[in-house]
Scaffold this motif. Sequence first.
Motif, mmCIF file in Angstrom:
data_model
loop_
_atom_site.group_PDB
_atom_site.id
_atom_site.type_symbol
_atom_site.label_atom_id
_atom_site.label_comp_id
_atom_site.label_asym_id
_atom_site.label_seq_id
_atom_site.Cartn_x
_atom_site.Cartn_y
_atom_site.Cartn_z
ATOM 1 N N ILE A 273 0.885 -1.165 -0.143
ATOM 2 C CA ILE A 273 -0.084 -0.019 -0.014
ATOM 3 C C ILE A 273 0.822 1.155 0.010
ATOM 4 O O ILE A 273 0.357 2.226 -0.183
ATOM 5 N N TYR A 274 2.186 1.164 0.355
ATOM 6 C CA TYR A 274 3.061 2.292 0.349
ATOM 7 C C TYR A 274 3.582 2.613 -1.059
ATOM 8 O O TYR A 274 4.147 3.734 -1.513
ATOM 9 N N GLU A 278 -3.171 2.782 -6.371
ATOM 10 C CA GLU A 278 -4.390 2.226 -6.618
ATOM 11 C C GLU A 278 -4.961 1.368 -5.409
ATOM 12 O O GLU A 278 -6.199 1.364 -4.924
ATOM 13 N N LEU A 279 -4.130 0.608 -4.671
ATOM 14 C CA LEU A 279 -4.525 -0.211 -3.626
ATOM 15 C C LEU A 279 -4.992 0.670 -2.373
ATOM 16 O O LEU A 279 -5.755 0.461 -1.747
ATOM 17 N N TYR A 280 -4.389 2.000 -2.265
ATOM 18 C CA TYR A 280 -4.643 2.835 -1.149
ATOM 19 C C TYR A 280 -5.927 3.192 -1.517
ATOM 20 O O TYR A 280 -6.725 3.495 -0.550
ATOM 21 N N VAL A 281 -6.443 3.542 -2.727
ATOM 22 C CA VAL A 281 -7.583 4.243 -2.988
ATOM 23 C C VAL A 281 -8.654 3.240 -2.848
ATOM 24 O O VAL A 281 -9.830 3.414 -2.372
ATOM 25 N N LYS A 282 -8.309 1.725 -3.049
ATOM 26 C CA LYS A 282 -9.101 0.932 -2.845
ATOM 27 C C LYS A 282 -9.638 0.548 -1.545
ATOM 28 O O LYS A 282 -10.735 0.613 -1.099
ATOM 29 N N VAL A 283 -8.828 0.614 -0.753
ATOM 30 C CA VAL A 283 -8.862 0.694 0.799
ATOM 31 C C VAL A 283 -9.920 1.968 1.297
ATOM 32 O O VAL A 283 -10.647 1.660 1.953
ATOM 33 N N MET A 284 -9.435 2.972 0.805
ATOM 34 C CA MET A 284 -10.374 4.284 1.195
ATOM 35 C C MET A 284 -11.771 4.008 0.758
ATOM 36 O O MET A 284 -12.571 4.136 1.556
ATOM 37 N N CYS A 285 -11.969 3.393 -0.185
ATOM 38 C CA CYS A 285 -13.456 3.284 -1.021
ATOM 39 C C CYS A 285 -14.145 2.353 -0.162
ATOM 40 O O CYS A 285 -15.426 2.504 0.200
ATOM 41 N N HIS A 286 -13.378 1.143 0.027
ATOM 42 C CA HIS A 286 -13.613 0.038 0.947
ATOM 43 C C HIS A 286 -14.327 0.555 2.349
ATOM 44 O O HIS A 286 -15.233 0.368 2.685
ATOM 45 N N ALA A 297 -14.893 0.275 10.634
ATOM 46 C CA ALA A 297 -13.504 0.681 9.716
ATOM 47 C C ALA A 297 -12.496 -0.155 10.095
ATOM 48 O O ALA A 297 -11.970 -0.484 9.309
ATOM 49 N N ALA A 298 -12.162 -0.243 11.347
ATOM 50 C CA ALA A 298 -11.047 -0.996 11.839
ATOM 51 C C ALA A 298 -11.003 -2.522 11.482
ATOM 52 O O ALA A 298 -9.864 -3.228 11.094
ATOM 53 N N SER A 299 -12.271 -3.139 11.277
ATOM 54 C CA SER A 299 -12.322 -4.493 10.774
ATOM 55 C C SER A 299 -11.849 -4.481 9.459
ATOM 56 O O SER A 299 -11.519 -5.680 8.823
ATOM 57 N N ILE A 300 -12.276 -3.515 8.633
ATOM 58 C CA ILE A 300 -12.029 -3.517 7.215
ATOM 59 C C ILE A 300 -10.572 -3.503 7.169
ATOM 60 O O ILE A 300 -9.973 -4.246 6.258
ATOM 61 N N LEU A 301 -9.865 -2.580 7.820
ATOM 62 C CA LEU A 301 -8.606 -2.486 7.646
ATOM 63 C C LEU A 301 -7.757 -3.400 7.976
ATOM 64 O O LEU A 301 -6.567 -4.028 7.332
ATOM 65 N N GLN A 302 -8.287 -4.314 8.838
ATOM 66 C CA GLN A 302 -7.544 -5.577 9.548
ATOM 67 C C GLN A 302 -7.498 -6.772 8.240
ATOM 68 O O GLN A 302 -6.705 -7.476 8.142
#
Length: 354
Positions: A273-274, A278-286, A297-302
């Motif tokens: 992600i660093y 595109e992965l960063y934006v995907k996680v943000m949208c998720h 949100a924390a569970s999604i980040l996990q």
Amino acid sequence: MSTVNELYQDVSGKQKNEYRDYMRIIDRMDWHSYDYTTWPCADLSFQDLEEGKNYDLWPFKPNLNEPHWVDLNNQIKSGIRRYGFVNKLKMPEQVLELSHEDATEILNDIKNLKNSDLSEFKDQIHEYGFSDENHFLWGIAILDSAEEKAYDAADDFLKEQKAKLDAQMDAHIEAAEAGGLLDPIKGIDMKTWAAANAKIAGGMDLDEVLKVVGTEKPIWDEVSAEWTARMSQDTTFAISKVYGDAFVNSNIGKFADAGNSQNVGSTASNNDIYEDFELYVKVMCHQNMGAAQGKDAASILQQYGLTVTDWSTVGMHWVTKMATDTRMALKMGELMEKYNAEFASAKVGDDIDF
């Protein structure tokens, strides 16, 4: 009139008094009759030349707004732009009448339709005034080059403005330090307090945090109230800047070597992600779509091997990059549209293919 042989003399390495006569020849030259295609070493075969090699043999170049073989062989050694430069290709009037954005979009749409070549789209190519496929591809290259220059100019402006703002903030921080606004409160400095809050946000137990800091809960509460008050009264935001920097880079000071639970299970230090925007934006949208559906949100980040604190660091990483990269900011909008649609069409809590 001077002949080519008289004009083409290699005087590199000589002193000025050794080629004074040659300078007189140069001065007498009628440069309006100059034709770069007739000069020695003018490679007009359109072959790709070696990029790292210097092909400039002549120490002087006429000051004209015309192509020169010196320019050609030193600045455009390969590719379709070299072909167009040699042939003095011009952008068709039909394209010049369009806005740059429309022209780029239309011509790239035609180019992207091709399979092995563009011959099947020759009617469309001619419609926009291009003589053949090479002329068309040259036009695409020129538009792309102009677009890149525009982006570079915008990025340079953003970098200049950011440098000014950074210098201004540094001055505010220095003033805050001189005025005592960053003096420790009961032995706890701002950076330690910020790092401690980051660890707590990341899941580290408060008692463990207090143990690392070397304080007790009543004192911690008093210190937190005072630091919060100082930040709220600081109109320059210097204290907030110091706090934010320490929060997103919390492995500092007393927490530099603390093997705490905040890092357990986190793979952010090695996460793509660093490197993968595109992965960063995907996680943000998720996360955004998950919040709309009542997901944590924390569970999604996990699911991505990240903690809340990791995400703060990742966010700062990409926000800093976007601040001086116009292309990245534009790309973000396209990616958000893509992934918002993807997550809207599925339950965010479902298994995701990473």
